[in-house]
Design a protein around this motif. Structure first.
Motif, mmCIF file in Angstrom:
data_model
loop_
_atom_site.group_PDB
_atom_site.id
_atom_site.type_symbol
_atom_site.label_atom_id
_atom_site.label_comp_id
_atom_site.label_asym_id
_atom_site.label_seq_id
_atom_site.Cartn_x
_atom_site.Cartn_y
_atom_site.Cartn_z
ATOM 1 N N CYS A 191 -14.430 1.584 -9.372
ATOM 2 C CA CYS A 191 -13.400 1.740 -9.085
ATOM 3 C C CYS A 191 -13.714 2.949 -8.360
ATOM 4 C CB CYS A 191 -11.909 1.286 -10.023
ATOM 5 S SG CYS A 191 -12.231 0.416 -10.946
ATOM 6 N N CYS B 177 -13.436 4.427 -4.623
ATOM 7 C CA CYS B 177 -13.001 4.497 -3.734
ATOM 8 C C CYS B 177 -11.015 4.825 -3.871
ATOM 9 C CB CYS B 177 -12.411 2.517 -3.864
ATOM 10 S SG CYS B 177 -14.196 1.844 -2.732
ATOM 11 N N HIS B 178 -11.237 4.783 -5.550
ATOM 12 C CA HIS B 178 -9.419 5.069 -5.337
ATOM 13 C C HIS B 178 -9.117 6.396 -6.406
ATOM 14 C CE1 HIS B 178 -7.890 1.004 -4.925
ATOM 15 N NE2 HIS B 178 -8.706 0.638 -4.892
ATOM 16 N N LYS C 126 4.206 2.341 -9.804
ATOM 17 C CA LYS C 126 5.287 1.194 -8.385
ATOM 18 C C LYS C 126 4.363 -0.596 -8.916
ATOM 19 C CE LYS C 126 2.233 0.410 -4.303
ATOM 20 N NZ LYS C 126 1.800 1.123 -2.943
ATOM 21 N N VAL D 162 -3.435 -7.464 1.178
ATOM 22 C CA VAL D 162 -1.938 -6.442 1.717
ATOM 23 C C VAL D 162 -1.474 -5.519 2.823
ATOM 24 C CG1 VAL D 162 -0.336 -4.909 0.160
ATOM 25 C CG2 VAL D 162 -1.616 -6.328 -1.255
ATOM 26 N N ARG D 163 -2.900 -4.923 3.793
ATOM 27 C CA ARG D 163 -2.627 -4.579 4.310
ATOM 28 C C ARG D 163 -4.139 -4.805 5.703
ATOM 29 N NH1 ARG D 163 -2.543 -1.714 -0.504
ATOM 30 N NH2 ARG D 163 -1.097 -0.391 -0.143
ATOM 31 N N HIS E 265 -12.433 -7.810 -2.179
ATOM 32 C CA HIS E 265 -12.121 -6.614 -2.601
ATOM 33 C C HIS E 265 -12.428 -6.446 -4.073
ATOM 34 C CE1 HIS E 265 -9.855 -3.909 -5.879
ATOM 35 N NE2 HIS E 265 -9.412 -2.824 -5.217
ATOM 36 N N ARG F 78 5.642 -8.580 -6.618
ATOM 37 C CA ARG F 78 4.411 -6.691 -6.839
ATOM 38 C C ARG F 78 4.982 -5.160 -6.389
ATOM 39 N NH1 ARG F 78 2.668 -3.952 -2.191
ATOM 40 N NH2 ARG F 78 0.841 -2.625 -2.580
#
Lengths: 222, 149
Positions: free
Chosen positions: A31, A34-35, A57, A73-74, A95, A174
């Motif tokens: 993870c 990327c994040h 969030k 989501v995007r 993902h 969400r």
């Protein structure tokens, strides 16, 4: 008196160890390639969504589900990426997903990542009355034109709207209300430079828009 | 509510039209809405004669405006086909010649709704300063290779 530092270090060990175990989890699963999981990690613009405020969030059940069966989501990528929209989009790679057990542990860890100075309870949980909701829907779709960049839900219960911003069609399952409020009021706390216009909303409008966004849910989402 | 009264039905239809936002693809139209009847509330003194288009102007356009107007201003950004009213093609001289710099400035600063254009054009007055908005107007004049009549 030698006992006190010992107890303190024991306490420290107990306090720190689960978090450590989990942050190695984000490395184990790749993870962190990327994040970003810490605000200090980098001053560079984020190519994928930052997760160092994930605990503020998200709603935990959404995270648990997303990590097992990710949804898009995007639709056209992450807006903070300097290359966003520069190339016509071929397809977003799926993902990575986790097993149920991994996902629950990961969601626990993600929910522990919070910013220290975000006030809570900014939005009460009294839903908008029908009449107010209609008026706020007009703010969302017309006065502020949020729908031009975000998917909402139309009367037929279908997602509809622009796609340059993250979809809000399932935002009610969400996102956390306090976070949405803070995002609308002070987006710079989360993203140094995004592409959403700043609206300079007063608290009352920000609360109403937040409640409206939190009312958007995709019907068959469980 | 019962639907016996045809007037009521008419009224509801009218209401739907009045309240329509900018995302309902059902009512897609290529026609721009009629120009505002009232003069738009002017927000600032007229544009200074010289405002420069710099690399920062182009970057700003590509960063924000391209979401709808496209990277080259042709009105083909990713949101374009999802909006009720299509984003302006900033390379089309025949329309942009009919708009003054002040009108373009106001549309960018205050948003479409405030100046009698479509609400899908958001207001940028709290995001960009006036100097940048003036230079975006000049940049759009470069894109259309046109000036106001």
């Amino acid at each position: 008196m030698r006992f006190i530092p010992f107890a303190m270090s024991l306490g420290f060990l107990i306090w720190v160890s689960p978090v450590q175990a989990d942050s190695t989890l984000t490395e184990k699963h790749g993870c962190s390639s990327c994040h970003r999981f810490s605000a200090e990690a980098s001053k560079e613009p984020a190519k994928t969504p930052d997760l160092f405020y994930a605990g503020n969030k998200f709603q935990k059940p959404w995270l648990e589900k997303f990590l097992q069966s990710p949804v898009v989501v995007r639709k056209v990528g992450t807006s903070t990426d300097p290359d966003f929209l520069k190339q016509p989009l071929t397809s977003t790679p799926p993902h990575p997903s986790l097993t149920e057990k991994e996902a629950l542990a990961m969601a626990d860890y993600l929910m522990s990542l919070t910013l220290p100075d975000l006030s809570q309870g900014t939005v009460d949980d009294v839903p908008l009355t029908k009449g107010t909701r209609v008026r706020v829907k007009i703010l969302f779709e017309r006065n502020y034109g949020c729908i031009a960049c975000h998917e909402g839900i139309n009367l037929a219960g279908q997602a509809r709207g622009g796609i340059s911003g993250p979809s809000l069609a399932n935002a009610g399952n969400r996102l956390a209300a306090d976070w949405v409020f803070h995002w609308l009021k002070t987006p710079k706390k989360f993203i140094a430079k995004g592409r959403m216009p700043y609206f300079n909303l007063d608290d009352e409008s920000a609360v109403k828009l937040t409640k409206y966004i939190l009312s958007l849910k995709v019907g068959d989402w469980k | 509510m019962t639907w016996k009264n045809p007037l009521k039905i008419l009224f509801c239809g009218w209401l739907v039209l009045q309240l329509s936002g900018c995302g309902d693809s059902e009512k897609k139209t290529d026609e721009p809405p009629p120009a505002a009847k009232a003069a738009p509330e002017t927000s600032s003194p007229p544009a200074p004669k010289i405002s420069l288009v710099t690399a920062k102007t182009r970057e700003t356009y590509q960063w924000y405006c391209s979401q709808c107007h496209g990277l080259k201003g042709k009105g083909d950004g990713v949101n374009a086909r999802l909006l009720t009213v299509p984003p302006r093609d900033h390379t089309k001289a025949d329309y942009l010649e009919t708009r003054t710099d002040q009108q373009l400035f106001d549309a960018i600063k205050l948003g479409g709704l405030a100046v009698g254009r479509a609400p899908c054009m958001p207001s940028w007055g709290h995001t960009l300063d006036e100097k940048m908005i003036h230079s975006l107007v000049r940049y759009i004049r470069e894109l259309c290779e046109c000036e106001a009549f």
